[in-house]
Scaffold this active site. Structure first.
Site, PDB file in Angstrom:
ATOM      1  N   GLN A  71      -3.160   2.704   9.723  1.00  0.00           N
ATOM      2  CA  GLN A  71      -1.818   2.801   9.138  1.00  0.00           C
ATOM      3  C   GLN A  71      -0.839   3.507  10.078  1.00  0.00           C
ATOM      4  OE1 GLN A  71      -4.646   3.331   7.418  1.00  0.00           O
ATOM      5  NE2 GLN A  71      -4.416   2.812   5.264  1.00  0.00           N
TER       6      GLN A  71
ATOM      7  N   ALA B 258       1.011   5.104  -2.171  1.00  0.00           N
ATOM      8  CA  ALA B 258       0.979   5.381  -3.611  1.00  0.00           C
ATOM      9  C   ALA B 258       2.250   4.937  -4.365  1.00  0.00           C
ATOM     10  CB  ALA B 258       0.680   6.863  -3.833  1.00  0.00           C
TER      11      ALA B 258
ATOM     12  N   LYS C  90      -4.841  10.183   2.596  1.00  0.00           N
ATOM     13  CA  LYS C  90      -5.657   9.364   3.493  1.00  0.00           C
ATOM     14  C   LYS C  90      -6.698  10.196   4.232  1.00  0.00           C
ATOM     15  CE  LYS C  90      -5.559   5.841   3.829  1.00  0.00           C
ATOM     16  NZ  LYS C  90      -6.464   5.048   2.981  1.00  0.00           N
TER      17      LYS C  90
ATOM     18  N   ARG D  21       0.876  -1.186   0.000  1.00  0.00           N
ATOM     19  CA  ARG D  21       0.000   0.000   0.000  1.00  0.00           C
ATOM     20  C   ARG D  21       0.907   1.228   0.000  1.00  0.00           C
ATOM     21  NH1 ARG D  21       1.532   1.672   4.254  1.00  0.00           N
ATOM     22  NH2 ARG D  21       0.451   3.615   3.920  1.00  0.00           N
TER      23      ARG D  21
ATOM     24  N   ASP E 212      -1.635  10.824  -2.323  1.00  0.00           N
ATOM     25  CA  ASP E 212      -1.989   9.768  -3.283  1.00  0.00           C
ATOM     26  C   ASP E 212      -2.178  10.314  -4.687  1.00  0.00           C
ATOM     27  OD1 ASP E 212      -2.807   8.601  -0.545  1.00  0.00           O
ATOM     28  OD2 ASP E 212      -2.641   6.924  -1.937  1.00  0.00           O
TER      29      ASP E 212
HETATM   30  O1  MRU Z   1      -4.774   3.365   1.625  1.00  0.00           O
HETATM   31  P1  MRU Z   1      -3.282   3.508   1.708  1.00  0.00           P
HETATM   32  O2  MRU Z   1      -2.718   2.982   2.982  1.00  0.00           O
HETATM   33  O3  MRU Z   1      -2.585   2.964   0.484  1.00  0.00           O
HETATM   34  O4  MRU Z   1      -3.070   5.075   1.723  1.00  0.00           O
HETATM   35  C1  MRU Z   1      -1.765   5.584   1.830  1.00  0.00           C
HETATM   36  C2  MRU Z   1      -1.720   7.042   1.973  1.00  0.00           C
HETATM   37  O5  MRU Z   1      -2.727   7.729   1.985  1.00  0.00           O
HETATM   38  C3  MRU Z   1      -0.370   7.663   2.017  1.00  0.00           C
HETATM   39  O6  MRU Z   1      -0.370   8.810   2.832  1.00  0.00           O
HETATM   40  C4  MRU Z   1       0.038   8.077   0.585  1.00  0.00           C
HETATM   41  O7  MRU Z   1      -0.134   7.011  -0.284  1.00  0.00           O
HETATM   42  C5  MRU Z   1       1.431   8.529   0.529  1.00  0.00           C
HETATM   43  S1  MRU Z   1       2.526   7.164   0.708  1.00  0.00           S
HETATM   44  C6  MRU Z   1       4.107   7.669   0.543  1.00  0.00           C
END
Ligand code: MRU
Length: 330
Positions: free
Chosen positions: A189, A49, A240, A47, A229
């Protein structure tokens, strides 16, 4: 954990760290097929981005090795998660490069390009760490107190992380840093962030998401750094769910609010935040008691922070004003 890299080539496949088992267990999973790669993204074993993008690129390489047509592989992977634009970015890059390759060379070319995407992510995040470091060198005689949300550490990328990259750089430079880690309901997370920070010996405290406003109001936060993301062309940021509320509180109390992301997270085709697709996830994520009952549930996984609440975007090319991204379009 000595080698903080989330995806590595291994014989016939790639090995990932299964994030659904953390922080209780450190378990690795080998992906050898397109379906396994797509499932790992969909189930959030991988998980974040940038890591979603790198895994998808390797997924294309695995698909070609199985004899799956490129167009089908791209369709399957593109359908896994809608918000993180790094997924589409990596797949478009694979499509472009493979379209230019002779058919006989495609399998090897796909591996090379996936490897390049992973390596470039690692390099970009290291540069984000260097570029963000001065933001953390703002106080003397006490630790600088950073608040973050979700997990944008090395687990969410190929290596180094985005929002946590300046924190790791500060630690490496011998600067005192403390991190407020918000729990990040419903998938927690924040526990991944706390796990990373504990392993790096970086002082931190986990807070309930709803405690963020109070800490910001009390002056216990020097700056907020979050990941992204997808960043729209006008500088609005999808991240998020819960990010926006932190940005609002930071804005009201004059606390700088930074977003850290590689350029691969900017979607120049998307004019503004309202056009970013927001992933809706299963009610079960809100917990067994809720999902077994009759209560209707809405579970958006991301929210949008408008550009005017963002102090700067920390990228591999420096800290950019959120409204000045158009100049970067290639
Ligand atoms: O749903 P997820 O856990 O994949 O969401 C991740 C996030 O929102 C992170 O803050 C974002 O991807 C940046 S990761 C370097």
């Amino acid at each position: 954990m000595s080698e903080p890299r989330t995806i590595a080539e291994d014989g016939d496949g790639v090995v990932i760290l299964d994030q659904t088992r953390l922080p209780a267990q450190t378990a690795f999973v080998r992906l050898t097929t397109l379906d396994e790669a797509a499932q790992a993204i969909r189930d959030m074993r991988v998980r974040g981005a940038p890591l979603i993008g790198a895994t998808a690129a390797y997924g294309v390489a695995l698909a070609l090795r199985e004899g799956v047509p490129l167009a089908k592989a791209i369709d399957v992977l593109a359908a896994t998660r809608p918000t993180a634009v790094n997924l589409r970015w990596a797949l478009e890059r694979m499509r472009r490069v493979l379209a230019e390759s002779a058919v006989a060379e495609r399998r090897e070319r796909a591996c090379d390009e996936a490897r390049a995407i992973a390596r470039e992510d690692e390099e970009a995040n290291a540069a984000i760490g260097r570029n963000g470091l001065p933001l953390l060198q703002i106080v003397e005689h006490r630790p600088v107190r950073v608040m973050t949300h979700c997990n944008a550490g090395w687990l969410a990328t190929v290596a180094h992380g985005t929002a946590l990259a300046p924190v790791y750089a500060a630690r490496a430079a011998g600067d005192d840093v403390f991190v407020w880690v918000s729990e990040t309901r419903p998938r927690n997370q924040g526990l991944l962030t706390a796990w990373e920070l504990r392993h790096a010996n970086i002082p931190h405290a986990l807070i309930a998401d709803n405690a963020a406003g109070l800490l910001i109001m009390r002056g216990e936060v020097d700056l907020v750094i979050v990941g992204a993301d997808r960043i729209a062309g006008n500088g609005d940021v999808a991240n998020k769910v819960g990010t926006y509320l932190k940005a609002l509180a930071a804005n009201v109390h004059g606390v700088p609010f930074y977003v850290a992301a590689p350029l691969s997270t900017i979607d120049f085709d998307c004019p503004e935040g309202a056009a970013i697709p927001i992933e809706e996830r299963d009610a079960a994520e809100l917990g067994e008691k809720v999902s077994r009952g009759d209560t209707p549930v809405v579970n958006p996984a991301f929210d949008i922070t408008p550009a005017d609440l963002i102090t700067g975007i920390i990228t591999e090319q420096g800290i950019l004003p959120p409204t000045g991204l158009a100049a970067l379009r290639r």
